[in-house]
Design a protein around this motif. Structure first.
Motif, PDB file in Angstrom:
ATOM      1  N   ALA A  29     166.393  17.285   3.322  1.00  8.32           N
ATOM      2  CA  ALA A  29     166.677  16.189   2.399  1.00  8.32           C
ATOM      3  C   ALA A  29     166.903  14.876   3.120  1.00  8.32           C
ATOM      4  O   ALA A  29     166.956  13.813   2.484  1.00  8.32           O
ATOM      5  N   ASP A  30     167.044  14.903   4.464  1.00 11.46           N
ATOM      6  CA  ASP A  30     167.221  13.685   5.247  1.00 11.46           C
ATOM      7  C   ASP A  30     165.886  13.062   5.656  1.00 11.46           C
ATOM      8  O   ASP A  30     165.859  12.118   6.449  1.00 11.46           O
ATOM      9  N   ILE A  31     164.792  13.595   5.142  1.00  9.66           N
ATOM     10  CA  ILE A  31     163.468  13.036   5.415  1.00  9.66           C
ATOM     11  C   ILE A  31     163.188  11.946   4.391  1.00  9.66           C
ATOM     12  O   ILE A  31     163.364  12.144   3.200  1.00  9.66           O
ATOM     13  N   GLN A  32     162.767  10.763   4.859  1.00 11.37           N
ATOM     14  CA  GLN A  32     162.345   9.723   3.936  1.00 11.37           C
ATOM     15  C   GLN A  32     160.934   9.295   4.286  1.00 11.37           C
ATOM     16  O   GLN A  32     160.505   9.380   5.438  1.00 11.37           O
ATOM     17  N   MET A  33     160.205   8.829   3.265  1.00 15.17           N
ATOM     18  CA  MET A  33     158.772   8.581   3.442  1.00 15.17           C
ATOM     19  C   MET A  33     158.297   7.447   2.561  1.00 15.17           C
ATOM     20  O   MET A  33     158.945   7.063   1.586  1.00 15.17           O
ATOM     21  N   ILE A  34     157.142   6.910   2.936  1.00 15.66           N
ATOM     22  CA  ILE A  34     156.417   5.930   2.135  1.00 15.66           C
ATOM     23  C   ILE A  34     154.955   6.365   2.100  1.00 15.66           C
ATOM     24  O   ILE A  34     154.501   7.104   2.977  1.00 15.66           O
ATOM     25  N   PRO A  35     154.187   5.918   1.112  1.00 18.52           N
ATOM     26  CA  PRO A  35     152.779   6.322   1.048  1.00 18.52           C
ATOM     27  C   PRO A  35     151.882   5.443   1.907  1.00 18.52           C
ATOM     28  O   PRO A  35     152.185   4.275   2.166  1.00 18.52           O
ATOM     29  N   GLY A  36     150.769   6.034   2.331  1.00 23.82           N
ATOM     30  CA  GLY A  36     149.717   5.282   2.999  1.00 23.82           C
ATOM     31  C   GLY A  36     148.434   5.373   2.194  1.00 23.82           C
ATOM     32  O   GLY A  36     148.390   6.002   1.132  1.00 23.82           O
ATOM     33  N   ASN A  37     147.383   4.777   2.687  1.00 23.46           N
ATOM     34  CA  ASN A  37     146.112   4.776   1.957  1.00 23.46           C
ATOM     35  C   ASN A  37     145.528   6.177   1.803  1.00 23.46           C
ATOM     36  O   ASN A  37     144.823   6.462   0.832  1.00 23.46           O
ATOM     37  N   HIS A  38     145.852   7.092   2.733  1.00 25.65           N
ATOM     38  CA  HIS A  38     145.360   8.468   2.608  1.00 25.65           C
ATOM     39  C   HIS A  38     146.212   9.312   1.657  1.00 25.65           C
ATOM     40  O   HIS A  38     145.856  10.461   1.383  1.00 25.65           O
ATOM     41  N   ASP A  39     147.300   8.751   1.174  1.00 28.01           N
ATOM     42  CA  ASP A  39     148.130   9.472   0.206  1.00 28.01           C
ATOM     43  C   ASP A  39     147.703   9.217  -1.233  1.00 28.01           C
ATOM     44  O   ASP A  39     148.343   9.720  -2.161  1.00 28.01           O
ATOM     45  N   ILE A  40     146.639   8.450  -1.425  1.00 26.08           N
ATOM     46  CA  ILE A  40     146.075   8.300  -2.765  1.00 26.08           C
ATOM     47  C   ILE A  40     144.924   9.286  -2.925  1.00 26.08           C
ATOM     48  O   ILE A  40     144.233   9.619  -1.959  1.00 26.08           O
ATOM     49  N   ASP A  41     144.746   9.764  -4.138  1.00 24.37           N
ATOM     50  CA  ASP A  41     143.646  10.675  -4.462  1.00 24.37           C
ATOM     51  C   ASP A  41     142.465   9.829  -4.922  1.00 24.37           C
ATOM     52  O   ASP A  41     142.435   9.336  -6.048  1.00 24.37           O
ATOM     53  N   ARG A  42     141.508   9.645  -4.037  1.00 26.51           N
ATOM     54  CA  ARG A  42     140.372   8.774  -4.354  1.00 26.51           C
ATOM     55  C   ARG A  42     139.490   9.338  -5.467  1.00 26.51           C
ATOM     56  O   ARG A  42     138.720   8.602  -6.078  1.00 26.51           O
ATOM     57  N   ASP A  43     139.597  10.629  -5.729  1.00 25.27           N
ATOM     58  CA  ASP A  43     138.825  11.211  -6.834  1.00 25.27           C
ATOM     59  C   ASP A  43     139.281  10.665  -8.185  1.00 25.27           C
ATOM     60  O   ASP A  43     138.551  10.778  -9.181  1.00 25.27           O
ATOM     61  N   LYS A  44     140.480  10.070  -8.228  1.00 24.62           N
ATOM     62  CA  LYS A  44     141.006   9.531  -9.482  1.00 24.62           C
ATOM     63  C   LYS A  44     140.700   8.041  -9.652  1.00 24.62           C
ATOM     64  O   LYS A  44     141.133   7.439 -10.631  1.00 24.62           O
ATOM     65  N   ILE A  45     139.971   7.474  -8.703  1.00 20.77           N
ATOM     66  CA  ILE A  45     139.621   6.058  -8.813  1.00 20.77           C
ATOM     67  C   ILE A  45     138.290   5.954  -9.556  1.00 20.77           C
ATOM     68  O   ILE A  45     137.207   6.004  -8.963  1.00 20.77           O
ATOM     69  N   LYS A  46     138.376   5.854 -10.838  1.00 22.61           N
ATOM     70  CA  LYS A  46     137.200   5.725 -11.696  1.00 22.61           C
ATOM     71  C   LYS A  46     137.638   5.164 -13.037  1.00 22.61           C
ATOM     72  O   LYS A  46     138.834   5.107 -13.342  1.00 22.61           O
ATOM     73  N   GLY A  47     136.703   4.725 -13.825  1.00 20.43           N
ATOM     74  CA  GLY A  47     137.001   4.218 -15.162  1.00 20.43           C
ATOM     75  C   GLY A  47     138.002   3.093 -15.148  1.00 20.43           C
ATOM     76  O   GLY A  47     137.859   2.093 -14.432  1.00 20.43           O
ATOM     77  N   THR A  61     140.991   2.913 -13.955  1.00 13.30           N
ATOM     78  CA  THR A  61     141.645   2.682 -12.660  1.00 13.30           C
ATOM     79  C   THR A  61     140.803   1.776 -11.780  1.00 13.30           C
ATOM     80  O   THR A  61     141.305   0.822 -11.169  1.00 13.30           O
ATOM     81  N   GLN A  62     139.510   2.059 -11.713  1.00 14.72           N
ATOM     82  CA  GLN A  62     138.606   1.253 -10.907  1.00 14.72           C
ATOM     83  C   GLN A  62     138.570  -0.189 -11.402  1.00 14.72           C
ATOM     84  O   GLN A  62     138.654  -1.140 -10.599  1.00 14.72           O
ATOM     85  N   MET A  63     138.470  -0.373 -12.700  1.00 11.40           N
ATOM     86  CA  MET A  63     138.413  -1.732 -13.253  1.00 11.40           C
ATOM     87  C   MET A  63     139.716  -2.489 -12.984  1.00 11.40           C
ATOM     88  O   MET A  63     139.699  -3.683 -12.677  1.00 11.40           O
ATOM     89  N   MET A  64     140.821  -1.790 -13.079  1.00 11.28           N
ATOM     90  CA  MET A  64     142.114  -2.423 -12.829  1.00 11.28           C
ATOM     91  C   MET A  64     142.231  -2.889 -11.377  1.00 11.28           C
ATOM     92  O   MET A  64     142.651  -4.026 -11.093  1.00 11.28           O
ATOM     93  N   LEU A  65     141.848  -2.039 -10.438  1.00 11.08           N
ATOM     94  CA  LEU A  65     141.923  -2.399  -9.023  1.00 11.08           C
ATOM     95  C   LEU A  65     140.978  -3.551  -8.686  1.00 11.08           C
ATOM     96  O   LEU A  65     141.326  -4.449  -7.915  1.00 11.08           O
TER      97      LEU A  65
END
Length: 447
Positions: A86-104, A106-110
């Motif tokens: 529980a003493d582990i803390q983290m932040i996301p990086g670009n590889h922590d996104i699921d690129r398969d969900k970038i469509k429709g 989501t894609q237009m928003m980005l």
């Protein structure tokens, strides 16, 4: 008190699927890292770590199985360096996104955010439906990070609820930024955006900020303003992503310094004369003479000739490993009493990370449950159990009715988890979690 952290970045669990035969090599280096970190920390005065920091890219493609592997490895690392999972803390990086969900949508928003900048980002952050779309790429990362009580702020703000007291009235506060907020499939340097909700840093008397992010400043379109906040409010800025370890200390003005620490990659995409396995061990303590934050850096890198981690003295570039930073936020608060020599040993004990929660959410205290046990059960419940297993337990403990279907989000499940603990059923909940995990292992063994 001294706070000791193992600092990792770009671990990339799952990248071996792309890189073919690297799995055995990477796993060997990760095993050696655990051995090395345990040995280095055992030789320090504290002999144990206060926690583990991961500055992004735990996974390679943001998939469930990658985080499952990361969790097992991080648990073992935590055990060996003497801190809790529980003493582990983290932040996301670009590889922590699921690129398969970038469509429709989501894609237009980005694409709109890239074209219009902060105006479009603020517009999307105002609406819950739009926020759900924007953060859908982080589904598996959020499940994993939430279990470690490092949730993404899905309103676009930074997170700053972890604090470490180094002396009376002297503390560091970790600020987590999501620099992958608008990451897509082909990110370009200088095109990412933190947004004003994240880059506005709030520093108080007696607290120095340690800012954690994945991407260095040169990746942001709003880097100029972010840099001003860092120079004026922060003391340490830690980043990853570029896989090249570096250290720079900037003298901003009299009595004010800023340390920029670029992490090497724990598991880079390739190993050559430029890129190598690397990590850090960082000590934070209060320098009584200067009334300042002192940072002692132990950089570690892979010696491929000997297949082991060693001290990376090159990274310090001739500096002393202990760097005292001009710390104006410390001087804004009353100065602590100077310690007598006979109590210095007690003062040097390991500092622990405090997770600051609103009073109404301090469930462990309300239920008179040990905080460490509460955090450990919270981690196991949300990280190790499937949604079906969690809901079945909540039904059995009368937190919800049995005719409720799935579709709960983490916020709702977390509220139900807390309600069970507040109802003095913590031990029942722990027993149910143990039973669910044992049943699963038996099922696997029977196949």
């Amino acid at each position: 008190m001294t706070a000791v952290f193992v600092h990792l970045s770009d671990i990339h669990f799952g990248q071996e699927k792309k890189n073919g035969g690297q799995l055995k090599i990477n796993n060997d280096a990760r095993r050696e890292l655990i051995e090395d970190a345990a040995a280095v920390i055992a030789a320090l005065p504290n002999k144990r770590a206060s926690g583990i920091i991961v500055t992004g890219d735990l996974a390679y493609a943001g998939k469930r199985e990658e985080y499952d592997a990361a969790g097992k490895w991080l648990d073992e690392l935590a055990r060996r360096v003497g801190c809790k999972a529980a003493d582990i803390q983290m932040i996301p990086g670009n590889h922590d996104i699921d690129r398969d969900k970038i469509k429709g949508a989501t894609q237009m928003m980005l694409e709109a955010i890239i074209a219009e900048g902060e105006e479009a980002l603020n517009r999307f952050l105002e609406e819950q439906v739009d926020r759900d779309v924007l953060y859908s790429r982080f589904t598996e990362y959020r499940r994993f990070a939430d279990a470690y009580q490092c949730p993404l702020d899905c309103t676009g703000n930074n997170s700053a609820e972890r604090r470490v007291e180094l002396a009376e009235g002297r503390a560091i506060r970790f600020v987590r930024l999501n620099s992958a907020l608008i990451c897509s499939k082909g990110d370009k340097e200088g095109h990412l955006l933190l947004g004003q909700r994240q880059r506005v840093l709030e520093a108080g008397p007696g607290e120095e900020l340690v800012v954690l992010t994945h991407h260095p400043l040169n990746w942001y379109s709003d880097a100029d303003d972010a840099r001003k906040f860092l120079r004026g409010r922060a003391r340490v800025f830690v980043s990853g992503h570029e896989h090249l370890a570096a250290l720079d200390v900037q003298h901003i003005e009299k009595g004010r310094d800023l340390m920029l620490l670029a992490a090497g990659a724990t598991t880079p995409d390739k190993i050559d004369d430029t890129y190598n396995y690397a990590y850090n061990i960082i000590e934070f303590d209060w320098d009584e003479h200067e009334d300042a934050l002192a940072v002692t850096l132990h950089p570690r890198s892979w010696n491929d000739d000997m297949k082991r981690f060693e001290a990376d003295d090159v990274r310090l570039r001739g500096r002393d490993s202990r760097i005292v930073l001009g710390s104006p936020n410390f001087r804004r608060a009353p100065r602590p009493k100077m310690l007598e020599p006979d109590v210095l040993d007690a003062h040097a004990q390991t500092a622990m990370v405090e997770i600051i929660v609103p009073k109404e959410e301090d469930v462990a205290a309300d239920a008179q449950v040990d905080e460490a046990e509460y955090q450990n059960l919270y981690l196991r419940f949300f990280r190790d159990l499937t949604e079906g297993e969690r809901l079945r337990i909540l039904v059995e403990l009368d937190a919800i009715s049995g005719d409720i279907a799935g579709g709960f989000n983490h916020e709702i499940e977390s509220r139900l988890f807390r309600s069970v603990v507040r109802a003095n059923r913590f031990h029942d909940l722990r027993r149910k979690v143990d039973e669910a995990l044992i049943k699963r292992e038996r099922t696997r063994g029977a196949r």
